[in-house]
Design an enzyme around this catalytic site. Structure first.
Site, short mmCIF file in Angstrom:
data_model
loop_
_atom_site.label_atom_id
_atom_site.label_comp_id
_atom_site.label_asym_id
_atom_site.label_seq_id
_atom_site.Cartn_x
_atom_site.Cartn_y
_atom_site.Cartn_z
CG PHE A 25 -1.93 -1.07 1.28
CD1 PHE A 25 -1.58 -2.37 1.62
CD2 PHE A 25 -3.24 -0.79 0.96
CE1 PHE A 25 -2.53 -3.38 1.63
CE2 PHE A 25 -4.21 -1.79 0.97
CZ PHE A 25 -3.84 -3.10 1.30
CB CYS A 31 -8.37 13.70 1.58
SG CYS A 31 -9.91 13.02 0.88
CB CYS A 35 -15.76 11.52 5.21
SG CYS A 35 -15.58 11.45 3.42
CB CYS A 38 -12.39 10.59 7.57
SG CYS A 38 -10.78 10.13 6.91
CG ASP A 39 -10.90 5.20 10.25
OD1 ASP A 39 -10.71 5.44 9.05
OD2 ASP A 39 -11.15 4.07 10.69
CB THR A 40 -7.66 7.78 6.59
OG1 THR A 40 -8.53 6.67 6.38
CG2 THR A 40 -6.33 7.52 5.93
CD GLU A 95 -8.84 0.68 -2.00
OE1 GLU A 95 -9.78 1.19 -1.37
OE2 GLU A 95 -8.69 -0.54 -2.17
CG HIS A 189 -8.33 -3.62 7.07
ND1 HIS A 189 -9.29 -3.82 6.11
CD2 HIS A 189 -8.32 -2.28 7.30
CE1 HIS A 189 -9.83 -2.67 5.76
NE2 HIS A 189 -9.26 -1.71 6.47
S1 SF4 Z 1 -12.88 8.86 4.16
FE1 SF4 Z 1 -11.20 10.28 4.67
S2 SF4 Z 1 -9.63 9.88 3.14
FE2 SF4 Z 1 -11.55 8.98 2.34
S3 SF4 Z 1 -12.50 10.60 1.08
FE3 SF4 Z 1 -13.34 10.85 3.15
S4 SF4 Z 1 -11.98 12.35 4.16
FE4 SF4 Z 1 -10.89 11.57 2.34
#
Ligand code: SF4
Length: 195
Positions: A25, A31, A35, A38-40, A95, A189
């Site tokens: 990955f 981004c 969102c 969002c947990d990233t 992705e 995961h």
């Molecule tokens: S989930 Fe997070 S990384 Fe994915 S589009 Fe939404 S804000 Fe961006």
């Protein structure tokens, strides 16, 4: 030029049709959406040039690469990176949240599009191999019908939304109950606790 990155790591694809496939990955920083669930972490941790990324990939066994984020379509230099990866013989997947229809997306081997119901008018991508929509509420079913008319794909999936460490399967099931031709995609995961 250098690519703004969060991490490069080897693991198994955790969701969708390629679930269980060993992949490297490459997580790009940044981004264009925000969102609420969002947990990233999309903050840049380091940057690498094209040759340094290729050298990094040679450390891993897998010959499959997933370009992810954040949102990889907002990164610069993606056509050059994809061309280099293909020259090196990698299977390349991306992705994306579907907000770009950048031409280089036609040259990867697999496109997973995850449009967001919170941004219903942001969808630009018209094709994908698979579509995954997060069931953040039951009303997401209406958005899914619109997505199906916009994005031509082989598989359409609903993913449970994770909030505070809990996977909301009940809402995902309710959304699936309102749709035809969509299936559940669990995030293996997260369930099994691997990266
Ligand atoms: S989930 Fe997070 S990384 Fe994915 S589009 Fe939404 S804000 Fe961006």
């Amino acid at each position: 030029m250098k690519y703004a990155l969060v991490e490069i790591f080897e693991s198994l694809q955790g969701e969708g049709r390629n679930m269980g496939r060993p992949c490297v990955f490459i997580r790009f920083a940044g981004c264009n959406l925000s969102c609420p669930w969002c947990d990233t972490d999309v903050r840049e941790r380091f940057s690498l040039g094209l040759e340094d990324i290729l050298a990094e990939l040679r450390r891993f066994k897998s010959r499959s690469v997933i370009l992810t984020g954040g949102e990889p379509t907002v990164a610069e230099g993606m056509p050059e990176l994809v061309a280099a990866l293909k020259r090196e013989g990698f299977w390349v997947a991306v992705e994306t949240n579907g907000t770009s229809n950048a031409p280089w997306l036609s040259f990867v081997d697999y496109v997973a599009c995850s449009p967001k119901a919170e941004y219903p008018d942001s969808l630009r991508l018209g094709f994908a191999d698979e579509v995954r929509v997060v069931a953040s509420s039951e009303s997401v079913a209406y958005f899914c019908r619109r997505v199906r008319q916009t994005v031509s794909a082989t598989d359409y999936y609903i993913s449970p939304c994770e909030r505070d460490g809990n996977m909301d399967f009940a809402t995902a099931k309710a959304v699936l109950g309102k749709l035809d031709g969509w299936s559940l995609s669990v995030q293996l995961h997260k369930l099994l606790g691997f990266r």
